[in-house]
Design an enzyme around this catalytic site. Structure first.
Site, PDB file in Angstrom:
ATOM      1  N   ARG A   1      -2.261   4.576   9.232  1.00  0.00           N
ATOM      2  CA  ARG A   1      -3.416   4.180  10.044  1.00  0.00           C
ATOM      3  C   ARG A   1      -2.972   3.683  11.418  1.00  0.00           C
ATOM      4  O   ARG A   1      -3.692   3.835  12.409  1.00  0.00           O
ATOM      5  CB  ARG A   1      -4.236   3.101   9.326  1.00  0.00           C
ATOM      6  CG  ARG A   1      -5.017   3.683   8.165  1.00  0.00           C
ATOM      7  CD  ARG A   1      -6.026   2.720   7.596  1.00  0.00           C
ATOM      8  NE  ARG A   1      -6.683   3.311   6.428  1.00  0.00           N
ATOM      9  CZ  ARG A   1      -7.586   2.691   5.686  1.00  0.00           C
ATOM     10  NH1 ARG A   1      -7.948   1.452   5.973  1.00  0.00           N
ATOM     11  NH2 ARG A   1      -8.136   3.296   4.658  1.00  0.00           N
TER      12      ARG A   1
ATOM     13  N   SER B   1      -4.912  -6.020   5.251  1.00  0.00           N
ATOM     14  CA  SER B   1      -5.682  -6.929   4.420  1.00  0.00           C
ATOM     15  C   SER B   1      -4.721  -8.032   4.010  1.00  0.00           C
ATOM     16  O   SER B   1      -3.686  -7.745   3.411  1.00  0.00           O
ATOM     17  CB  SER B   1      -6.191  -6.159   3.204  1.00  0.00           C
ATOM     18  OG  SER B   1      -7.301  -6.790   2.651  1.00  0.00           O
TER      19      SER B   1
ATOM     20  N   ARG C   1      -2.423   6.118  -4.407  1.00  0.00           N
ATOM     21  CA  ARG C   1      -3.709   5.664  -4.929  1.00  0.00           C
ATOM     22  C   ARG C   1      -4.525   6.845  -5.429  1.00  0.00           C
ATOM     23  O   ARG C   1      -4.869   7.749  -4.683  1.00  0.00           O
ATOM     24  CB  ARG C   1      -4.473   4.886  -3.859  1.00  0.00           C
ATOM     25  CG  ARG C   1      -3.690   3.637  -3.498  1.00  0.00           C
ATOM     26  CD  ARG C   1      -4.466   2.662  -2.660  1.00  0.00           C
ATOM     27  NE  ARG C   1      -3.600   1.518  -2.350  1.00  0.00           N
ATOM     28  CZ  ARG C   1      -3.933   0.503  -1.577  1.00  0.00           C
ATOM     29  NH1 ARG C   1      -5.142   0.481  -1.016  1.00  0.00           N
ATOM     30  NH2 ARG C   1      -3.105  -0.475  -1.360  1.00  0.00           N
TER      31      ARG C   1
ATOM     32  N   GLU D   1     -10.278  -0.979   9.166  1.00  0.00           N
ATOM     33  CA  GLU D   1      -9.271  -1.796   8.493  1.00  0.00           C
ATOM     34  C   GLU D   1      -7.871  -1.183   8.616  1.00  0.00           C
ATOM     35  O   GLU D   1      -7.674  -0.001   8.362  1.00  0.00           O
ATOM     36  CB  GLU D   1      -9.622  -1.925   7.001  1.00  0.00           C
ATOM     37  CG  GLU D   1      -8.596  -2.727   6.235  1.00  0.00           C
ATOM     38  CD  GLU D   1      -8.753  -2.598   4.717  1.00  0.00           C
ATOM     39  OE1 GLU D   1      -9.845  -2.218   4.259  1.00  0.00           O
ATOM     40  OE2 GLU D   1      -7.768  -2.868   4.020  1.00  0.00           O
TER      41      GLU D   1
ATOM     42  N   ARG E   1      -7.758   7.942   4.557  1.00  0.00           N
ATOM     43  CA  ARG E   1      -7.764   7.542   3.154  1.00  0.00           C
ATOM     44  C   ARG E   1      -7.091   8.637   2.329  1.00  0.00           C
ATOM     45  O   ARG E   1      -7.725   9.607   1.947  1.00  0.00           O
ATOM     46  CB  ARG E   1      -9.218   7.359   2.702  1.00  0.00           C
ATOM     47  CG  ARG E   1      -9.439   6.449   1.527  1.00  0.00           C
ATOM     48  CD  ARG E   1     -10.912   6.334   1.219  1.00  0.00           C
ATOM     49  NE  ARG E   1     -11.642   5.582   2.224  1.00  0.00           N
ATOM     50  CZ  ARG E   1     -11.886   4.267   2.142  1.00  0.00           C
ATOM     51  NH1 ARG E   1     -11.485   3.597   1.098  1.00  0.00           N
ATOM     52  NH2 ARG E   1     -12.551   3.660   3.081  1.00  0.00           N
TER      53      ARG E   1
END
Length: 427
Positions: A391, A353, A263, A350, A278
């Site tokens: 994560r 998702s 990303r 989070e 992140r």
RNA sequence: GGAGAGGUGACGGAGCGGUUGAACGUGCCGGUCUCGAAAACCGGAAUACGCGCAAGCGUAUCGUGGGUUCGAAUCCCACCCUCUCCGCCA
């Protein structure tokens, strides 16, 4: 993609529903485009019809050896051709403009999605587990990783810049163990087929799951080619069914895919600059389902449960929230986020998702199935992280940390660690 | 990377400038026959879009995009993909 027919017939209702997302549908612009389209398309098709009729007459005249008539008709055809060419060009432009407009409209949200415009407006569905009470001040994964020598951000920065990580030794192995454990659980217990897929996809595939025009800034693009590094294996895997008609009896399709994710804009907001929450590159086990439209909401609950099962097996406290209208992704009709407890941040963060896209992606991809009446119909697509591996590693490190800086290995992972029970500090 | 062959409907496979959305076969659906079934025979059946209350009419689609032509599945160009052989390579 939203159904154009819906825009044509119920645009005011659609605009109202989209407004809860904070999306302003330009009703007037659509009306004008649609009016123009109708006009140009009808005119174009009439001219084409004339051309076809004329060509047919030429053929008939030639068959009768009436050369004079044929020549006259051909002259007519030449004239018609010029007008038609101009009209066809205009038609192409108008159709393209309309397609572009429609492809930028986000999905309609399910009625059960809570209204709100901030992340905090998400509604908690359930909690599992109690955050552990530490007898000492718990460290975050960056400090734990530094102590253990297993997380090295400096070396990563030297190699690729900020927001990458180098893992070493037992931590690198734990990372791998977590991925293996997830994959094995989903295939053996939840009925998913393990798949391996390209980490690079075409622009068309990217546009099949979201709006490429809108989100291409988030992706790493291969220079001079219409190819992108995948930001999630949802991209390749959901596109398995692009441009295909799946036989009814093959539904539902369930795929689990372990892949790296890339990303580009991972850090644009300047959030989570510390550690590996992140990053530009991270691993994820993704769950994808292709289902009958009548069953997608049941599948959504199940899929979310499959992701949660991983956290239960790892005995990591977590909660499930329904994202609010303003925070739900472009393609999604409804999204559950699963948030894991991170002692280092003293917060739920989070880790997964899970979304139901209904027919939104299917329409973009032309992914259909043959329904009970034998007619092709759009499938519903879903996906969810099951889970983000990096994560999960963080969550294990922080939740299972010891006073001495070591990490207890959760029982479910010990088998994957060759029986190891503790990652001990070397100092 | 080099040389060659090829991409047509659910599938196999014709067509290689004219009335072809596409022969023929298989498969599929309906019917006749039969106690029932098989076989045989008859019939049906693509997708998307537009106009229309509807019946219906029209347009597009033979890998993708351009071009030639009154007219393209058929001719030309570019690209993509598949297969075979050679080279290289984890």
């Amino acid at each position: 993609m939203i159904d154009v027919q819906l825009l044509r017939t119920e645009i005011d209702a659609v605009a109202k529903r989209l407004a809860t997302r904070g999306y302003v549908l330009d009703v007037a612009a659509f009306g004008a485009l649609e009016e123009k389209r109708r006009q140009v398309q009808t005119a174009t098709e009439q001219l084409q019809s004339q051309r076809n009729a004329l060509a047919k007459q030429v053929g008939q005249a030639k068959a009768k050896r009436d050369d004079a008539l044929a020549a006259a008709l051909m002259r007519q055809g030449t004239e018609l051709g010029e007008t038609l060419k101009r009209m066809e060009a205009e038609n192409t432009v108008v159709q393209e403009r309309l397609r572009e407009f429609v492809s930028l409209v986000p999905n309609l949200l399910d009625a059960s999605v809570p209204v709100g415009n901030r992340p905090e407006d998400a509604v908690e569905q359930r909690r599992w587990g109690e955050p552990r009470k530490f007898a000492f001040r718990p460290k975050d994964h960056v400090d734990l990783g530094a102590t253990l020598g297993g997380l090295d951000f400096d070396t990563a920065a030297k190699l690729a810049g900020a927001r990458f990580v180098v893992m070493k030794g037992a931590i690198a192995r734990l990372h791998r163990a977590i991925a293996q454990f997830m994959l094995d659980t989903h295939t053996a217990e939840h009925g998913y087929v393990e798949v391996y897929a390209p980490y690079i996809v075409t622009g068309a595939c990217a546009d099949g799951v979201t709006s490429l025009a809108k989100f291409k800034g988030d992706l790493f693009k291969i220079e001079d080619r219409d190819l992108y590094l995948i930001p999630t294996s949802e991209y390749p895997v959901t596109n398995f069914v692009r441009d295909t008609i799946v036989p009814l009896e093959q539904l539902p399709l369930r795929f689990a895919c372990y892949s790296p994710c890339f990303r580009s804009e991972a850090g644009a907001a300047g959030k989570d600059t510390r550690g590996m929450i992140r990053n530009h590159q991270f691993d994820k086990v993704e769950l994808v389902q292709i289902v009958h439209p009548a069953k997608s909401y049941d599948a959504h609950e199940e899929l979310t449960g499959h992701a949660e099962a991983i956290l239960r097996k790892l005995e990591l406290p977590h909660r499930v929230v329904t994202l609010c209208t303003g925070d739900t992704g472009f393609s999604s009709a409804k999204t559950y986020d699963i948030e894991v407890w991170l002692p280092g941040q003293n917060a739920y963060r989070e880790i997964s998702s899970c979304s139901n896209f209904e027919a939104f992606q299917a329409r973009r991809m032309q992914a259909r199935f043959r329904n009970e009446k034998g007619k092709p119909e759009l499938v519903h697509t879903l996906n969810g992280s099951g889970l983000a591996v990096g994560r999960t590693l963080i969550a294990v490190m922080e939740n299972y940390q010891r006073a001495d800086g070591g990490i207890d290995i959760p029982p479910a992972l010990q088998h994957y660690m060759g029986g190891l029970k503790v990652i001990a500090t070397s100092r």
